[in-house]
Design a protein around this motif. Structure first.
Motif, mmCIF file in Angstrom:
data_model
loop_
_atom_site.group_PDB
_atom_site.id
_atom_site.type_symbol
_atom_site.label_atom_id
_atom_site.label_comp_id
_atom_site.label_asym_id
_atom_site.label_seq_id
_atom_site.Cartn_x
_atom_site.Cartn_y
_atom_site.Cartn_z
ATOM 1 N N ILE A 20 0.837 -1.206 0.000
ATOM 2 C CA ILE A 20 0.000 0.000 0.000
ATOM 3 C C ILE A 20 0.872 1.256 0.000
ATOM 4 N N SER A 135 -6.996 -2.295 8.790
ATOM 5 C CA SER A 135 -6.319 -3.249 7.902
ATOM 6 C C SER A 135 -6.102 -4.585 8.605
ATOM 7 N N CYS A 138 -9.281 -6.681 8.602
ATOM 8 C CA CYS A 138 -9.533 -7.191 7.254
ATOM 9 C C CYS A 138 -8.648 -8.391 6.938
ATOM 10 N N ASN A 139 -7.453 -8.401 7.500
ATOM 11 C CA ASN A 139 -6.493 -9.470 7.189
ATOM 12 C C ASN A 139 -6.595 -10.682 8.109
ATOM 13 N N HIS A 187 -10.384 -16.468 5.093
ATOM 14 C CA HIS A 187 -10.496 -15.121 5.644
ATOM 15 C C HIS A 187 -11.640 -15.085 6.648
ATOM 16 N N GLY A 191 -14.938 -10.689 1.459
ATOM 17 C CA GLY A 191 -15.668 -9.688 0.695
ATOM 18 C C GLY A 191 -16.949 -10.243 0.121
ATOM 19 N N ASP A 196 -11.909 -13.156 -1.448
ATOM 20 C CA ASP A 196 -10.871 -12.293 -0.884
ATOM 21 C C ASP A 196 -11.349 -11.698 0.435
ATOM 22 N N ILE A 198 -12.416 -8.811 3.088
ATOM 23 C CA ILE A 198 -13.189 -7.578 2.974
ATOM 24 C C ILE A 198 -12.215 -6.404 2.885
ATOM 25 N N THR A 199 -12.581 -5.359 2.172
ATOM 26 C CA THR A 199 -11.680 -4.218 1.986
ATOM 27 C C THR A 199 -11.799 -3.230 3.143
ATOM 28 N N THR A 200 -10.746 -2.464 3.344
ATOM 29 C CA THR A 200 -10.776 -1.448 4.393
ATOM 30 C C THR A 200 -11.843 -0.400 4.105
ATOM 31 N N ARG A 201 -12.021 -0.089 2.828
ATOM 32 C CA ARG A 201 -13.028 0.906 2.454
ATOM 33 C C ARG A 201 -14.429 0.433 2.852
ATOM 34 N N SER A 202 -14.707 -0.838 2.685
ATOM 35 C CA SER A 202 -16.012 -1.387 3.059
ATOM 36 C C SER A 202 -16.245 -1.259 4.561
#
Length: 254
Positions: A20, A135, A138-139, A187, A191, A196, A198-202
Motif C-alpha cells: 500500500i 487493515s 480485514c487481514n 479469511h 468480501g 478475498d 473484505i476491503t478497508t473501504r467497506s
C-alpha cells in the motif's frame, strides 16, 4: 511504468515497504511528474519546493498527506537518482499534534446496537474489543482466533510485527454467532464474493453508516474504535505498557 518509477519500486520492495505504501509513493511521484509534464530527473530542488508549496497552499492537503509526498520524493531523489537532499532548503512540513476523538462506552454500545447485520457488527466489535487497525481486522484469518487462550493473533501488523491482543468473552460469543451464519473458511471476514478479504473501504463505510444511525455527531472514524479501546483500558487502570503491547506500539502513545 517509467524506468525511474520501476527502480523506485524495486528499492521499496527490497526495503520491505508495504504494498500500500509503495503504491501511494509511486502515485505521488507520478503526480509530481504530471504537474510539470517532465520526468523527475529533469527537475530539481526548485521544482520540489514549489510543488510542495502548491500542495499546501493550492490543494490544501493535510500535513500528513504533504509529509507522505515529501517522503516519496525524497526516496526518489536520494535513493534512485542519488542526489543530495538539503533539508534546510526543502524542509518537511511540521504536523500538528491533535488529540484523538474518543467515544464513550455508551456511544460505542450505541454504534453496535445500530449495526443490525451480524457480520458488520462482529467486525466492529472485533476492532474495538481487540484494539485493531482496520487493515488488521480485514487481514484476519479464521485460524487467528485462539479461543483456548482467549487471544487474537495479528500477523504482520504495522511495521511488519506480529502480536497478540485480547479476545473478550463478548467478542468470542458474537464471533461464534457470526461463524454459524457465514461459516468463513480462510479469511475471517471475506468480501462480497467470499474469495478475498473484505476491503478497508467497506469497513469504513460500515462504521460511518452505523455511526449516523446511532445519532453520533463526533468526527469519529472506524480508527476511533481503536483509540477508544485504549482509552477505556487506561481509564480502568490497566498498565500503559500492557496497552502499548496490545496496540503494537513502539512508543507510549495511544
Amino acid at each position: 511504468m517509467s524506468e525511474l518509477r520501476k527502480q523506485m519500486k524495486i528499492y521499496m520492495d527490497l526495503k520491505g515497504y508495504s504494498p500500500i505504501t509503495t503504491k501511494y509513493y509511486l502515485n505521488h511521484v507520478g503526480n509530481f511528474a504530471k504537474y510539470y509534464k517532465k520526468s523527475p530527473d529533469l527537475l530539481g530542488e526548485k521544482e520540489i519546493r514549489e510543488y510542495l508549496h502548491y500542495c499546501i497552499t493550492e490543494r490544501h492537503l493535510t500535513e500528513g498527506s504533504v509529509g507522505s509526498i515529501y517522503a516519496a520524493l525524497k526516496i526518489l531523489y536520494t535513493k534512485v537518482l542519488n542526489q543530495v537532499w538539503d533539508i534546510n532548503k526543502i524542509p518537511r512540513i511540521k504536523e500538528r499534534r491533535r488529540l484523538p476523538v474518543v467515544l464513550s462506552p455508551e456511544e460505542v454500545k450505541d454504534i453496535f446496537d445500530a449495526t443490525r447485520n451480524i457480520k458488520y457488527k462482529t467486525i466492529l466489535m472485533t476492532i474495538y474489543s481487540a484494539g485493531l487497525r482496520v487493515s488488521e481486522v480485514c487481514n484476519l484469518k479464521v485460524t487467528d482466533i485462539d479461543s483456548k487462550n482467549m487471544q487474537i493473533f495479528i500477523k504482520q501488523g504495522k511495521g511488519k510485527k506480529d502480536r497478540y491482543s485480547l479476545l473478550s468473552k463478548s467478542n468470542l460469543q458474537i464471533l461464534r454467532e457470526y461463524w454459524k451464519t457465514y461459516k468463513p473458511e480462510e479469511h475471517l471476514f471475506s468480501g462480497r464474493y467470499r474469495t478475498d478479504a473484505i476491503t478497508t473501504r467497506s469497513v469504513q463505510k460500515i462504521f460511518q453508516k452505523s455511526k449516523e444511525k446511532a445519532g453520533i455527531t463526533k468526527p469519529a472514524t472506524v480508527h476511533t474504535l481503536r483509540h477508544s479501546f485504549a482509552t477505556h483500558l487506561l481509564d480502568a487502570g490497566t498498565d500503559i505498557c500492557y496497552i502499548q503491547r496490545l496496540l503494537g506500539h513502539t512508543r507510549l502513545t495511544i
